[in-house]
Scaffold this motif. Structure first.
Motif, PDB file in Angstrom:
ATOM      1  N   UNK A  51     -41.675 -11.397 -33.060  1.00  0.00           N
ATOM      2  CA  UNK A  51     -41.792 -11.275 -31.606  1.00  0.00           C
ATOM      3  C   UNK A  51     -42.529 -12.460 -31.005  1.00  0.00           C
ATOM      4  N   UNK A  52     -43.625 -12.869 -31.623  1.00  0.00           N
ATOM      5  CA  UNK A  52     -44.394 -13.988 -31.069  1.00  0.00           C
ATOM      6  C   UNK A  52     -43.597 -15.292 -31.158  1.00  0.00           C
ATOM      7  N   UNK A  53     -42.787 -15.459 -32.197  1.00  0.00           N
ATOM      8  CA  UNK A  53     -41.951 -16.655 -32.288  1.00  0.00           C
ATOM      9  C   UNK A  53     -40.876 -16.660 -31.207  1.00  0.00           C
ATOM     10  N   UNK A  54     -40.290 -15.496 -30.940  1.00  0.00           N
ATOM     11  CA  UNK A  54     -39.306 -15.388 -29.864  1.00  0.00           C
ATOM     12  C   UNK A  54     -39.918 -15.683 -28.508  1.00  0.00           C
ATOM     13  N   UNK A  55     -41.106 -15.167 -28.292  1.00  0.00           N
ATOM     14  CA  UNK A  55     -41.823 -15.415 -27.043  1.00  0.00           C
ATOM     15  C   UNK A  55     -42.148 -16.899 -26.889  1.00  0.00           C
ATOM     16  N   UNK A  56     -42.569 -17.520 -27.963  1.00  0.00           N
ATOM     17  CA  UNK A  56     -42.880 -18.954 -27.934  1.00  0.00           C
ATOM     18  C   UNK A  56     -41.632 -19.769 -27.612  1.00  0.00           C
ATOM     19  N   UNK A  57     -40.475 -19.357 -28.129  1.00  0.00           N
ATOM     20  CA  UNK A  57     -39.222 -20.063 -27.837  1.00  0.00           C
ATOM     21  C   UNK A  57     -38.868 -19.973 -26.353  1.00  0.00           C
ATOM     22  N   UNK A  58     -39.087 -18.797 -25.755  1.00  0.00           N
ATOM     23  CA  UNK A  58     -38.813 -18.640 -24.329  1.00  0.00           C
ATOM     24  C   UNK A  58     -39.744 -19.537 -23.516  1.00  0.00           C
ATOM     25  N   UNK A  59     -41.041 -19.536 -23.852  1.00  0.00           N
ATOM     26  CA  UNK A  59     -41.975 -20.390 -23.128  1.00  0.00           C
ATOM     27  C   UNK A  59     -41.647 -21.867 -23.339  1.00  0.00           C
ATOM     28  N   UNK A  60     -41.171 -22.213 -24.514  1.00  0.00           N
ATOM     29  CA  UNK A  60     -40.754 -23.591 -24.775  1.00  0.00           C
ATOM     30  C   UNK A  60     -39.575 -23.953 -23.871  1.00  0.00           C
ATOM     31  N   UNK A  61     -38.639 -23.030 -23.734  1.00  0.00           N
ATOM     32  CA  UNK A  61     -37.481 -23.263 -22.868  1.00  0.00           C
ATOM     33  C   UNK A  61     -37.923 -23.437 -21.419  1.00  0.00           C
ATOM     34  N   UNK A  62     -38.909 -22.658 -21.016  1.00  0.00           N
ATOM     35  CA  UNK A  62     -39.401 -22.741 -19.641  1.00  0.00           C
ATOM     36  C   UNK A  62     -40.292 -23.958 -19.418  1.00  0.00           C
ATOM     37  N   UNK A  63     -40.587 -24.691 -20.464  1.00  0.00           N
ATOM     38  CA  UNK A  63     -41.421 -25.877 -20.365  1.00  0.00           C
ATOM     39  C   UNK A  63     -40.650 -27.146 -20.052  1.00  0.00           C
ATOM     40  N   UNK A  64     -39.355 -27.035 -19.842  1.00  0.00           N
ATOM     41  CA  UNK A  64     -38.526 -28.209 -19.581  1.00  0.00           C
ATOM     42  C   UNK A  64     -38.114 -28.243 -18.106  1.00  0.00           C
ATOM     43  N   UNK A  65     -38.396 -29.344 -17.398  1.00  0.00           N
ATOM     44  CA  UNK A  65     -38.080 -29.423 -15.962  1.00  0.00           C
ATOM     45  C   UNK A  65     -36.600 -29.193 -15.630  1.00  0.00           C
ATOM     46  N   UNK A  66     -35.694 -29.723 -16.428  1.00  0.00           N
ATOM     47  CA  UNK A  66     -34.266 -29.532 -16.152  1.00  0.00           C
ATOM     48  C   UNK A  66     -33.883 -28.063 -16.272  1.00  0.00           C
ATOM     49  N   UNK A  71     -35.854 -25.526 -15.872  1.00  0.00           N
ATOM     50  CA  UNK A  71     -36.459 -24.822 -14.740  1.00  0.00           C
ATOM     51  C   UNK A  71     -35.629 -25.010 -13.471  1.00  0.00           C
ATOM     52  N   UNK A  72     -35.093 -26.196 -13.265  1.00  0.00           N
ATOM     53  CA  UNK A  72     -34.226 -26.429 -12.109  1.00  0.00           C
ATOM     54  C   UNK A  72     -32.965 -25.575 -12.197  1.00  0.00           C
ATOM     55  N   UNK A  73     -32.415 -25.451 -13.383  1.00  0.00           N
ATOM     56  CA  UNK A  73     -31.224 -24.612 -13.569  1.00  0.00           C
ATOM     57  C   UNK A  73     -31.555 -23.162 -13.245  1.00  0.00           C
ATOM     58  N   UNK A  74     -32.671 -22.674 -13.763  1.00  0.00           N
ATOM     59  CA  UNK A  74     -33.080 -21.289 -13.491  1.00  0.00           C
ATOM     60  C   UNK A  74     -33.286 -21.085 -11.997  1.00  0.00           C
ATOM     61  N   UNK A  75     -33.961 -22.028 -11.350  1.00  0.00           N
ATOM     62  CA  UNK A  75     -34.190 -21.928  -9.910  1.00  0.00           C
ATOM     63  C   UNK A  75     -32.868 -21.903  -9.150  1.00  0.00           C
ATOM     64  N   UNK A  76     -31.929 -22.720  -9.563  1.00  0.00           N
ATOM     65  CA  UNK A  76     -30.616 -22.778  -8.931  1.00  0.00           C
ATOM     66  C   UNK A  76     -29.881 -21.444  -9.057  1.00  0.00           C
ATOM     67  N   UNK A  77     -30.088 -20.752 -10.171  1.00  0.00           N
ATOM     68  CA  UNK A  77     -29.381 -19.492 -10.424  1.00  0.00           C
ATOM     69  C   UNK A  77     -30.136 -18.261  -9.923  1.00  0.00           C
ATOM     70  N   UNK A  78     -31.281 -18.448  -9.291  1.00  0.00           N
ATOM     71  CA  UNK A  78     -32.091 -17.304  -8.856  1.00  0.00           C
ATOM     72  C   UNK A  78     -31.308 -16.318  -7.990  1.00  0.00           C
ATOM     73  N   UNK A  79     -30.541 -16.816  -7.048  1.00  0.00           N
ATOM     74  CA  UNK A  79     -29.907 -15.929  -6.081  1.00  0.00           C
ATOM     75  C   UNK A  79     -28.395 -15.871  -6.169  1.00  0.00           C
ATOM     76  N   UNK A  80     -27.806 -16.696  -7.018  1.00  0.00           N
ATOM     77  CA  UNK A  80     -26.354 -16.768  -7.005  1.00  0.00           C
ATOM     78  C   UNK A  80     -25.798 -17.220  -8.343  1.00  0.00           C
ATOM     79  N   UNK A  81     -24.748 -16.569  -8.761  1.00  0.00           N
ATOM     80  CA  UNK A  81     -23.984 -17.000  -9.924  1.00  0.00           C
ATOM     81  C   UNK A  81     -23.227 -18.273  -9.537  1.00  0.00           C
ATOM     82  N   UNK A  82     -23.244 -19.258 -10.430  1.00  0.00           N
ATOM     83  CA  UNK A  82     -22.599 -20.536 -10.144  1.00  0.00           C
ATOM     84  C   UNK A  82     -21.782 -21.006 -11.333  1.00  0.00           C
ATOM     85  N   UNK A  83     -20.731 -21.761 -11.043  1.00  0.00           N
ATOM     86  CA  UNK A  83     -19.978 -22.390 -12.131  1.00  0.00           C
ATOM     87  C   UNK A  83     -20.703 -23.657 -12.562  1.00  0.00           C
ATOM     88  N   UNK A  84     -20.337 -24.150 -13.717  1.00  0.00           N
ATOM     89  CA  UNK A  84     -20.990 -25.335 -14.278  1.00  0.00           C
ATOM     90  C   UNK A  84     -20.885 -26.514 -13.319  1.00  0.00           C
TER      91      UNK A  84
END
Length: 120
Positions: free
Chosen positions: A31-46, A48-61
């Motif tokens: 569990x802690x390794x999985x959690x660390x992987x998620x935080x690692x993913x959230x540590x990348x600016x690109x 984070x921008x993708x997540x922010x872009x998808x906050x309110x709307x489904x989008x195509x690539x």
């Protein structure tokens, strides 16, 4: 390395009975390794921008590519990474792939941390 007086607890600590309870409640390595992987993913600016872009709307690539001003290959790579961690999910319609956040947990984490960062 020998313990110094500063390294040892005094009588005001919680005591060993609380330590044992806390040790029993500690999350397991998987569990802690999985959690660390998620935080690692959230540590990348690109990502984070993708997540922010998808906050309110489904989008195509292609929409994500245009919004971020990046190449399709780079965006697809990041989306694949996020999908493997169940941060985003995809839906395919013909040849078009649409992405959205996997669930409300991701949205909540992102929004909470965004508010934290913006808070003075």
């Amino acid at each position: 390395m020998p313990k110094t007086v500063q390294d040892q607890c005094d009588d005001t600590c919680n005591g060993t009975s609380n330590i044992d309870v806390l040790k029993d409640q500690l999350i397991n390595d998987h569990t802690v390794n999985g959690l660390a992987e998620v935080f690692k993913a959230l540590g990348d600016p690109t990502r984070l921008k993708i997540i922010h872009t998808l906050l309110n709307k489904e989008l195509c690539v292609q929409d994500i590519v245009q919004i971020l001003g990046m190449g399709q290959s780079a965006v697809s790579h990041q989306l694949r990474y996020l999908r493997n961690l169940r941060i985003v999910k995809r839906r395919k319609v013909g040849k078009t792939v649409y992405y959205s956040l996997d669930d409300e947990h991701i949205e909540q984490i992102f929004v909470q941390m965004l508010q934290h960062v913006k808070h003075n």
